[in-house]
Write an enzyme that holds these catalytic residues in place. Structure first.
Site, PDB file in Angstrom:
ATOM      1  N   LYS A  72       1.117  -1.495   0.143  1.00  0.00           N
ATOM      2  CA  LYS A  72       0.053  -0.015   0.141  1.00  0.00           C
ATOM      3  C   LYS A  72       0.943   2.034  -0.309  1.00  0.00           C
ATOM      4  O   LYS A  72       0.419   2.422  -0.561  1.00  0.00           O
ATOM      5  CB  LYS A  72      -1.555  -0.333   1.017  1.00  0.00           C
ATOM      6  CG  LYS A  72      -1.877  -0.934   1.498  1.00  0.00           C
ATOM      7  CD  LYS A  72      -3.531  -0.820   2.589  1.00  0.00           C
ATOM      8  CE  LYS A  72      -4.198  -1.781   1.997  1.00  0.00           C
ATOM      9  NZ  LYS A  72      -4.826  -1.942   3.206  1.00  0.00           N
ATOM     10  N   ALA A 134      -1.198   3.084  15.417  1.00  0.00           N
ATOM     11  CA  ALA A 134      -0.716   4.077  14.607  1.00  0.00           C
ATOM     12  C   ALA A 134       0.514   3.528  12.938  1.00  0.00           C
ATOM     13  O   ALA A 134       0.391   4.384  12.818  1.00  0.00           O
ATOM     14  CB  ALA A 134      -0.020   4.961  15.813  1.00  0.00           C
ATOM     15  N   ALA A 161       4.965   7.534  20.308  1.00  0.00           N
ATOM     16  CA  ALA A 161       5.472   8.819  19.762  1.00  0.00           C
ATOM     17  C   ALA A 161       4.998   8.072  18.322  1.00  0.00           C
ATOM     18  O   ALA A 161       4.495   9.599  17.941  1.00  0.00           O
ATOM     19  CB  ALA A 161       7.192   8.639  19.518  1.00  0.00           C
ATOM     20  N   GLN A 253     -15.429  -0.872   1.224  1.00  0.00           N
ATOM     21  CA  GLN A 253     -14.317  -0.683   1.102  1.00  0.00           C
ATOM     22  C   GLN A 253     -14.030  -0.948  -0.830  1.00  0.00           C
ATOM     23  O   GLN A 253     -13.551  -0.279  -1.273  1.00  0.00           O
ATOM     24  CB  GLN A 253     -12.438  -0.682   0.778  1.00  0.00           C
ATOM     25  CG  GLN A 253     -12.190  -2.186   1.701  1.00  0.00           C
ATOM     26  CD  GLN A 253     -11.837  -2.720   0.104  1.00  0.00           C
ATOM     27  OE1 GLN A 253     -11.132  -1.725  -0.712  1.00  0.00           O
ATOM     28  NE2 GLN A 253     -12.253  -4.360   0.056  1.00  0.00           N
TER      29      GLN A 253
HETATM   30  P1  ATR Z   1      -0.279  -1.739   9.178  1.00  0.00           P
HETATM   31  O1  ATR Z   1      -0.631  -1.200   8.224  1.00  0.00           O
HETATM   32  O2  ATR Z   1      -1.989  -3.048   9.443  1.00  0.00           O
HETATM   33  O3  ATR Z   1      -1.787  -1.038  11.023  1.00  0.00           O
HETATM   34  P2  ATR Z   1       1.806  -1.788  11.041  1.00  0.00           P
HETATM   35  O4  ATR Z   1       2.337  -0.546   9.939  1.00  0.00           O
HETATM   36  O5  ATR Z   1       2.386  -2.966  10.907  1.00  0.00           O
HETATM   37  O6  ATR Z   1       0.964  -2.559  10.286  1.00  0.00           O
HETATM   38  O7  ATR Z   1       1.099  -1.442  12.333  1.00  0.00           O
HETATM   39  C1  ATR Z   1       1.078  -2.110  13.545  1.00  0.00           C
HETATM   40  C2  ATR Z   1       0.362  -1.528  14.488  1.00  0.00           C
HETATM   41  O8  ATR Z   1      -0.367  -2.307  15.317  1.00  0.00           O
HETATM   42  C3  ATR Z   1       1.226  -0.638  15.271  1.00  0.00           C
HETATM   43  O9  ATR Z   1       0.200   0.464  15.647  1.00  0.00           O
HETATM   44  C4  ATR Z   1       0.836  -1.450  16.517  1.00  0.00           C
HETATM   45  O10 ATR Z   1       1.738  -1.029  18.101  1.00  0.00           O
HETATM   46  P3  ATR Z   1       3.651   0.166  17.454  1.00  0.00           P
HETATM   47  O11 ATR Z   1       3.815   0.760  16.939  1.00  0.00           O
HETATM   48  O12 ATR Z   1       4.246  -0.409  19.281  1.00  0.00           O
HETATM   49  O13 ATR Z   1       4.267  -1.515  16.971  1.00  0.00           O
HETATM   50  C5  ATR Z   1       0.283  -2.181  16.471  1.00  0.00           C
HETATM   51  N1  ATR Z   1       0.760  -3.224  17.412  1.00  0.00           N
HETATM   52  C6  ATR Z   1       1.737  -4.564  16.779  1.00  0.00           C
HETATM   53  N2  ATR Z   1       0.752  -5.936  17.543  1.00  0.00           N
HETATM   54  C7  ATR Z   1       0.590  -5.933  18.949  1.00  0.00           C
HETATM   55  C8  ATR Z   1       0.456  -5.482  20.273  1.00  0.00           C
HETATM   56  N3  ATR Z   1       0.374  -7.077  20.440  1.00  0.00           N
HETATM   57  N4  ATR Z   1      -0.081  -4.711  21.593  1.00  0.00           N
HETATM   58  C9  ATR Z   1      -0.487  -3.387  20.969  1.00  0.00           C
HETATM   59  N5  ATR Z   1      -0.932  -3.037  19.415  1.00  0.00           N
HETATM   60  C10 ATR Z   1       0.474  -4.146  18.521  1.00  0.00           C
END
Ligand code: ATR
Length: 284
Positions: A72, A134, A161, A253
């Protein structure tokens, strides 16, 4: 010889992996329902060959593509023009080709909003919304959520952050709505709607929300879906929340992409019902 596919307008969903994607099934149903002559297939692109795959498909006369994991961001870079919601998301899930340009759109966020507002019947206007995550999925949702003019949007992420970065982007786009950023365990107060845009469900993990953040008055929404409720939705159900998975978002979507490409808006209810029945029978 069957020449049907060469006579139809051609579209694909591009990803890696891609065989699991339900998009061809959804678009075939939309095309049958609206009488559109289109052929929509899976296209597996090599991890280092996204742009080459898109360009080859376009050179063969392809008119558009949906884009999924992990391309994407590359699709956003490849587009020569972006819709405002794609620019806000920094990610593209829909491409439309013409002789002179590649238009990049992001229909994920509007798909989410349509599923909540129209399909679930839950108004977002004036509500307190918590967006968990995020990453790319959360970024795509922010602008369409703010356009509903909620009372407040709280963005919470494991890495604070990243939530702050997204908050700044959101505030710049829509200063009228208060947006704040927190760590997940520190979110303040109760929410009307909690949307899980983290990938925690893939690890069967639940974002660590404080007590009282959601209850029986809350709509809990997980962008993911599967044959069983995600860990987040199981947690939300234990607190009495109304629960909804991301299957409706997937269909909505797709409908938005279909409308962009074909100028016709398909009816989504029957397709969503069909997919839900498929999931239920797979669950046994
Ligand atoms: P996507 O495109 O699916 O959003 P990504 O950009 O890798 O994938 O983002 C994954 C999101 O899931 C992030 O917000 C991540 O938190 P971090 O920014 O701290 O990495 C969150 N995430 C993944 N595993 C998690 C968990 N076990 N608990 C809470 N948040 C999680």
């Amino acid at each position: 010889m069957n020449t049907a596919s060469t006579e139809k307008d051609r579209y694909v969903v591009i990803g890696n992996p891609i065989a699991h994607s339900k998009s061809p099934l959804i678009h075939a149903a939309f095309a049958a329902q609206t009488g559109q002559q289109m052929d929509y297939q899976h296209l597996l692109a090599p991890l280092d060959g996204f742009a080459a795959s898109v360009n080859a498909f376009r050179a063969q006369g392809g008119l558009g593509a949906n884009v999924t994991v992990p391309f994407k961001l590359e699709a956003c870079a490849l587009a020569t023009r972006l819709t405002p919601r794609a620019a806000a998301a920094g990610a593209v899930n829909t491409l439309q080709f013409s002789d002179t340009q590649i238009l990049g759109d992001n229909t994920d966020g509007i798909g989410l909003v349509t599923d909540i507002v129209r399909n679930a019947g839950v108004t977002l206007h004036g509500k307190r919304i918590l967006l968990l995550g995020a990453g790319g999925a959360a970024r795509g949702a922010v602008l369409p959520l703010l356009e509903q003019l909620p009372a407040e949007l709280v963005i919470a992420n494991r890495t604070v952050a990243r939530a702050r970065e997204l908050q700044q982007l959101a505030t710049a786009r829509m200063p009228a709505v208060p947006v704040s950023a927190y760590g997940i365990e520190a979110v303040p107060g109760h929410f009307d709607v909690v949307i899980n845009a983290t990938s925690a469900s893939l690890q069967d993990a639940v974002p660590a929300l404080p007590a009282g953040a959601l209850d029986a008055r809350t709509l809990a929404y997980d962008m993911m879906y599967g044959t069983q409720p995600t860990a987040f939705l199981r947690f939300a159900a234990q607190h009495g929340a109304q629960c909804r998975d991301g299957l409706g978002m997937l269909v909505e979507q797709a409908a938005e992409a279909f409308a962009l490409w074909r100028g016709v808006r398909p009816d989504t209810a029957g397709v969503l019902q069909q997919l839900r029945a498929g999931l239920q029978s797979a669950a046994g």
